[in-house]
Scaffold this active site. Structure first.
Site, mmCIF file in Angstrom:
data_model
loop_
_atom_site.group_PDB
_atom_site.id
_atom_site.type_symbol
_atom_site.label_atom_id
_atom_site.label_comp_id
_atom_site.label_asym_id
_atom_site.label_seq_id
_atom_site.Cartn_x
_atom_site.Cartn_y
_atom_site.Cartn_z
ATOM 1 N N THR A 184 0.788 -1.267 -0.132
ATOM 2 C CA THR A 184 0.094 0.059 -0.014
ATOM 3 C C THR A 184 1.007 1.283 -0.150
ATOM 4 O O THR A 184 1.885 1.274 0.892
ATOM 5 C CB THR A 184 -0.735 0.043 1.353
ATOM 6 O OG1 THR A 184 -1.719 -1.030 1.080
ATOM 7 C CG2 THR A 184 -1.522 1.301 1.528
ATOM 8 N N VAL A 213 -13.370 -3.438 3.624
ATOM 9 C CA VAL A 213 -12.819 -2.037 3.336
ATOM 10 C C VAL A 213 -11.702 -1.969 4.490
ATOM 11 O O VAL A 213 -12.178 -2.339 5.501
ATOM 12 C CB VAL A 213 -13.654 -1.079 3.303
ATOM 13 C CG1 VAL A 213 -13.017 0.486 3.499
ATOM 14 C CG2 VAL A 213 -14.316 -0.804 2.089
ATOM 15 N N GLY A 214 -10.662 -1.494 4.280
ATOM 16 C CA GLY A 214 -9.531 -1.483 5.134
ATOM 17 C C GLY A 214 -9.529 -0.027 5.720
ATOM 18 O O GLY A 214 -10.296 0.857 5.630
ATOM 19 N N ASP A 215 -8.292 0.572 6.110
ATOM 20 C CA ASP A 215 -7.828 1.739 6.727
ATOM 21 C C ASP A 215 -7.731 2.857 5.755
ATOM 22 O O ASP A 215 -7.855 3.986 6.038
ATOM 23 C CB ASP A 215 -6.710 1.705 7.700
ATOM 24 C CG ASP A 215 -5.433 1.199 7.016
ATOM 25 O OD1 ASP A 215 -5.554 0.325 6.316
ATOM 26 O OD2 ASP A 215 -4.414 2.042 7.225
ATOM 27 N N THR A 235 0.325 1.883 7.038
ATOM 28 C CA THR A 235 0.288 0.593 6.106
ATOM 29 C C THR A 235 0.153 -0.498 6.977
ATOM 30 O O THR A 235 0.212 -0.387 8.138
ATOM 31 C CB THR A 235 1.548 0.478 5.251
ATOM 32 O OG1 THR A 235 1.552 -0.470 4.376
ATOM 33 C CG2 THR A 235 2.741 0.583 5.941
ATOM 34 N N GLY A 236 -0.443 -1.767 6.663
ATOM 35 C CA GLY A 236 -0.357 -2.737 7.190
ATOM 36 C C GLY A 236 -1.959 -3.411 7.504
ATOM 37 O O GLY A 236 -2.588 -2.935 6.584
ATOM 38 N N GLY A 238 -5.361 -3.139 8.158
ATOM 39 C CA GLY A 238 -6.084 -2.081 8.375
ATOM 40 C C GLY A 238 -7.055 -2.029 9.460
ATOM 41 O O GLY A 238 -7.112 -1.075 10.042
HETATM 42 C C1 SD4 Z 1 -5.587 -2.411 4.058
HETATM 43 N N1 SD4 Z 1 -3.899 -1.159 5.066
HETATM 44 O O1 SD4 Z 1 -6.444 -2.517 3.316
HETATM 45 C C2 SD4 Z 1 -4.140 -1.912 3.987
HETATM 46 C C3 SD4 Z 1 -3.443 -2.950 3.305
HETATM 47 C C4 SD4 Z 1 -1.851 -2.384 3.359
HETATM 48 O O2 SD4 Z 1 0.302 -2.776 2.809
HETATM 49 O O3 SD4 Z 1 -1.633 -1.460 3.760
HETATM 50 N N2 SD4 Z 1 -1.038 -3.181 3.046
HETATM 51 O O4 SD4 Z 1 -5.689 -2.825 5.267
#
Ligand code: SD4
Length: 324
Positions: A184, A213-215, A235-236, A238
């Site tokens: 991301t 849906v993520g963050d 990132t990560g 969410g």
């Molecule tokens: C999510 N934060 O949809 C995003 C994914 C992500 O590195 O950051 N991947 O949760």
């Protein structure tokens, strides 16, 4: 804590901000000038994205234009498995995209669960500029994108489709975000005029449930900008960024006098403290920039890096981490 804040305030802002010197017998106050323009973004693809943002910033352009142009590079890269075209699909084989953008005047726009448009960040910007709303999702976001002249295209590349078919063999219904490898892109920038903006765009967690849906498109979670203070992005996984309102928390900590680095560390510590049984198996990384052009980054586990571009800098830096 109050004392610590006072101390931080006076050392970080007060201490840095004012020094008195005598020039030709006249006393005058000098402020060390902020490091600007500057752009920072997540992961190693951030270097290429920063280069596009730098084109705008080094020509005295607006941070908002820089972050949009910057993350568009990553969105257009078919080899990137979690942003734009080439992003891994949900468990039903649909590539669904989330993005948001925020400018120096507290305006923001966002799209979520958007399919078949290569540049969700630009659709998010149009939501910000052309509608009275902050967020459009799914079918409504699609209709709006079409009305704005964006064209539909298939974003499921043969490579992503093959990876999905392989995953289907075992069908472990768990969104996949491993600790070392995320893509991301979150980007925040400070322009020549001292204005901050940010953008965040993703295809989210691979093999997520349809509709998840993520963050990344959530203002305050995956991105937050306050032009008085600073900007932060995430990132990560969410779900855990949303649970602590990550980016907003970091900006508010910077408002209280924490440095960008300290604020990112506090946000990671909050996840670790609140979710002691979960944090070992998930990654979250934060990135922050303040009005002085100072930046910081921190993640739960080793492996998070970020790219920085300024007049005197073009670096990829390993972020500090809580464990591992
Ligand atoms: C999510 N934060 O949809 C995003 C994914 C992500 O590195 O950051 N991947 O949760």
């Amino acid at each position: 804590m109050t004392d610590r804040r006072k101390f931080l305030k006076s050392t970080i802002f007060g201490g840095l901000a004012v020094s008195t010197s005598s020039v030709s017998g006249l006393a005058c106050s000098t402020k060390p000038s902020p490091k600007k323009p500057i752009v920072i973004s997540t992961w190693n693809h951030g270097k290429e994205a920063n280069a596009a943002a730098w084109e705008v910033l080094s020509n005295k352009g607006r941070a908002l234009d820089a972050v949009e142009k910057g993350v568009m590079v990553t969105e257009a890269d078919p080899d990137n498995a979690t942003v734009g075209i080439g992003g891994f699909p949900d468990r039903d084989g649909n590539v669904t995209l989330d993005a948001c953008i925020m400018d120096e005047n507290d305006n923001c726009g966002s799209v979520a669960f958007l399919q078949n448009f290569k540049h969700p960040i630009s659709v998010a910007r149009k939501v910000m500029e052309e509608t009275p709303h902050v967020m459009l999702v799914g079918e409504g976001a699609k209709r709006f994108a079409l009305s704005q002249g964006f064209e539909e295209e298939n974003l499921l590349t043969p490579k992503a489709e093959a990876a999905w078919k392989k995953w289907l063999e075992n069908q472990e219904y768990q969104p996949e975000i491993n600790i070392e490898n995320h893509d991301t892109i979150g980007m925040v920038a400070l322009d020549e005029n001292g204005h901050l903006s940010g953008a965040c765009t993703t295809s989210g967690a691979a093999w997520k449930m349809h509709g998840r849906v993520g963050d990344s498109p959530i203002i305050g979670a995956g991105l937050f900008v306050d032009n008085e203070v600073g900007a932060a992005t995430a990132t990560g996984l969410g779900e855990f960024v949303i649970k602590i309102c990550g980016a907003h928390m970091i900006v508010e900590l910077m408002r209280q006098g924490y440095s960008p680095q300290e604020a990112c560390e506090q946000a990671v510590n909050r996840i670790v403290k609140k979710y002691p049984n979960d944090y070992k198996n998930l990654q979250v990384g934060f990135l922050a920039l303040n009005k002085n052009g100072e930046y910081g980054a921190y993640s739960i586990h080793k492996g998070f890096n970020f790219a920085v571009r300024a007049h005197d800098q073009d670096d990829l830096i390993d972020a500090g981490h809580y464990s591992g």
